[in-house]
Design an enzyme around this catalytic site. Sequence first.
Site, PDB file in Angstrom:
ATOM      1  N   HIS A  25       0.864  -1.206   0.000  1.00 49.85           N
ATOM      2  CA  HIS A  25       0.000   0.000   0.000  1.00 49.85           C
ATOM      3  C   HIS A  25       0.886   1.237   0.000  1.00 49.85           C
ATOM      4  CE1 HIS A  25      -3.839   2.154   1.279  1.00 49.85           C
ATOM      5  NE2 HIS A  25      -2.912   3.090   1.144  1.00 49.85           N
ATOM      6  N   HIS A  27       1.535   5.418  -1.742  1.00 52.49           N
ATOM      7  CA  HIS A  27       1.166   6.575  -2.557  1.00 52.49           C
ATOM      8  C   HIS A  27       2.440   7.125  -3.198  1.00 52.49           C
ATOM      9  CE1 HIS A  27      -2.931   6.816  -0.915  1.00 52.49           C
ATOM     10  NE2 HIS A  27      -2.358   6.299   0.149  1.00 52.49           N
ATOM     11  N   LYS A 116      -9.444  -0.152  -5.853  1.00 61.41           N
ATOM     12  CA  LYS A 116      -9.390   0.467  -4.536  1.00 61.41           C
ATOM     13  C   LYS A 116     -10.716   1.138  -4.232  1.00 61.41           C
ATOM     14  CE  LYS A 116      -7.911   2.209  -0.689  1.00 61.41           C
ATOM     15  NZ  LYS A 116      -6.749   2.943  -0.267  1.00 61.41           N
ATOM     16  N   HIS A 154     -10.477   1.090   1.785  1.00 56.69           N
ATOM     17  CA  HIS A 154     -10.272   2.095   2.837  1.00 56.69           C
ATOM     18  C   HIS A 154     -11.487   1.962   3.747  1.00 56.69           C
ATOM     19  CE1 HIS A 154      -8.794   6.047   4.469  1.00 56.69           C
ATOM     20  NE2 HIS A 154      -9.993   5.939   5.015  1.00 56.69           N
ATOM     21  N   HIS A 192      -4.621  -0.685   5.797  1.00 53.44           N
ATOM     22  CA  HIS A 192      -4.136   0.108   6.940  1.00 53.44           C
ATOM     23  C   HIS A 192      -5.088   0.067   8.133  1.00 53.44           C
ATOM     24  CE1 HIS A 192      -6.792   2.951   4.995  1.00 53.44           C
ATOM     25  NE2 HIS A 192      -5.912   3.304   4.071  1.00 53.44           N
ATOM     26  N   ASP A 265       1.507   2.692   3.507  1.00 56.74           N
ATOM     27  CA  ASP A 265       0.658   3.873   3.328  1.00 56.74           C
ATOM     28  C   ASP A 265       1.498   5.137   3.382  1.00 56.74           C
ATOM     29  OD1 ASP A 265      -1.642   5.218   2.715  1.00 56.74           O
ATOM     30  OD2 ASP A 265      -2.441   5.219   4.746  1.00 56.74           O
TER      31      ASP A 265
HETATM   32  O1  DOR Z   1      -3.321   9.439   5.518  1.00 62.57           O
HETATM   33  C1  DOR Z   1      -3.695   9.173   4.383  1.00 62.57           C
HETATM   34  N1  DOR Z   1      -3.133   9.759   3.294  1.00 62.57           N
HETATM   35  N2  DOR Z   1      -4.687   8.309   4.220  1.00 62.57           N
HETATM   36  C2  DOR Z   1      -5.237   8.076   3.029  1.00 62.57           C
HETATM   37  O2  DOR Z   1      -6.149   7.291   2.956  1.00 62.57           O
HETATM   38  C3  DOR Z   1      -4.792   8.832   1.837  1.00 62.57           C
HETATM   39  C4  DOR Z   1      -3.427   9.300   1.992  1.00 62.57           C
HETATM   40  C5  DOR Z   1      -3.007  10.320   0.943  1.00 62.57           C
HETATM   41  O3  DOR Z   1      -3.256  10.089  -0.245  1.00 62.57           O
HETATM   42  O4  DOR Z   1      -2.400  11.322   1.291  1.00 62.57           O
HETATM   43 ZN    ZN Z   2      -3.309   5.090   1.521  1.00 62.14          ZN
END
Ligand code: DOR
Ligand code: ZN
Length: 362
Positions: A25, A27, A116, A154, A192, A265
């Site tokens: 997971h 970004h 997702k 999520h 998460h 995450d």
């Molecule tokens: O803390 C987070 N940041 N939780 C999420 O679900 C998205 C993520 C983000 O894209 O910044």
């Molecule tokens: Zn995330």
Amino acid sequence: MTAPSDPGVDARLQTLTLTQPDDWHLHLRDGAALQAVLPFTARQFGRAIVMPNLRPPVTTAAQAVAYRQRILAALASSEQDGRQLPFEPLMTLYLTDNTAPDEVKRAREAGVVAFKLYPAGATTNSDAGVTDLLGRCRATLEGMQREGMLLLVHGEVTDAEIDLFDREAVFIDRVMRPLRRDYPALKVVFEHITTRDAAQYVAQAGPQTAATITAHHLLYNRNAIFTGGLRPHYYCLPVLKREVHRLALVEAATSGSPKFFLGTDSAPHATALKEQSVCGAGCFTAPAALELYAEAFEAAGALHLLEGFASHHGADFYGLPRNRSSVTLQREPWTVPEQLPFGDATIKPLRAGETLRWKLQP
Ligand code: DOR
Ligand code: ZN
């Protein structure tokens, strides 16, 4: 022997070699931000599940293929010591109320591994998310179940009347249980997880349900957000919870159960956007991800269980081969940088300026 003052720490263990882990997971963002953060992940992990919550979100197979190409191009231009890091991005699609059921087949043919689910309004860039999963997405869910596509969840309800700290627990009853009842063969990852409720739910669910756990939810409870002032770099979603929940997550992660695996995450936001009156949710953990997990597992006296959690369970659940290479962590203090470049801006990693005890060897 375990030192009594530091329970669980085996002072003799100086190095820890693991099958190369994967991040289930992550970004990565896009453009200059992607270029800035990708090398931190690629030097540690063999593969990563790449979140689709870009602006606009990645909702079609064609967009996922294009995004994958941009990630690979960024990888090629960030060679380390003249060699390209052998990293494989695993692509996901952002589910919406209007995702065409045909998109599932196109996605599978394009190599996309999962959809997702962002409940609309739950988190960063979730406005286009799903308003009513079991009301609006049935044909798509059936297609996913049929095509062997995973659903990554999520797991928070978004109703304003539900306390922010209860949103994950309420989601289990309102969405997870009916989803599991109606689509028993669909592989679902509860992403998460942050509560004892979710850890217990996943542990007792059937073999098609698993969960990722972040390093920050293993290391911190909600006090971290408020210690000595408001600390935006500890604010993420789902938000950190009480100590009882952190302990349940540590127990799940170190249980040896194949249902729990690593998903950082890591969610980069520029320092200026974290340190302002309204701060985006996300902890940027990629620069020290594996080291942070090692710290959490060592504190629980469970370093010997890190490899399963970080390197085996996720690949097994996704039905992918385990990595064949390995990585080594050494007991060697190092200081996390205060700031890192982030395109035209800067970014602060979690634990910036602090010393960590484990260091990934180059
Ligand atoms: O803390 C987070 N940041 N939780 C999420 O679900 C998205 C993520 C983000 O894209 O910044
Ligand atoms: Zn995330």
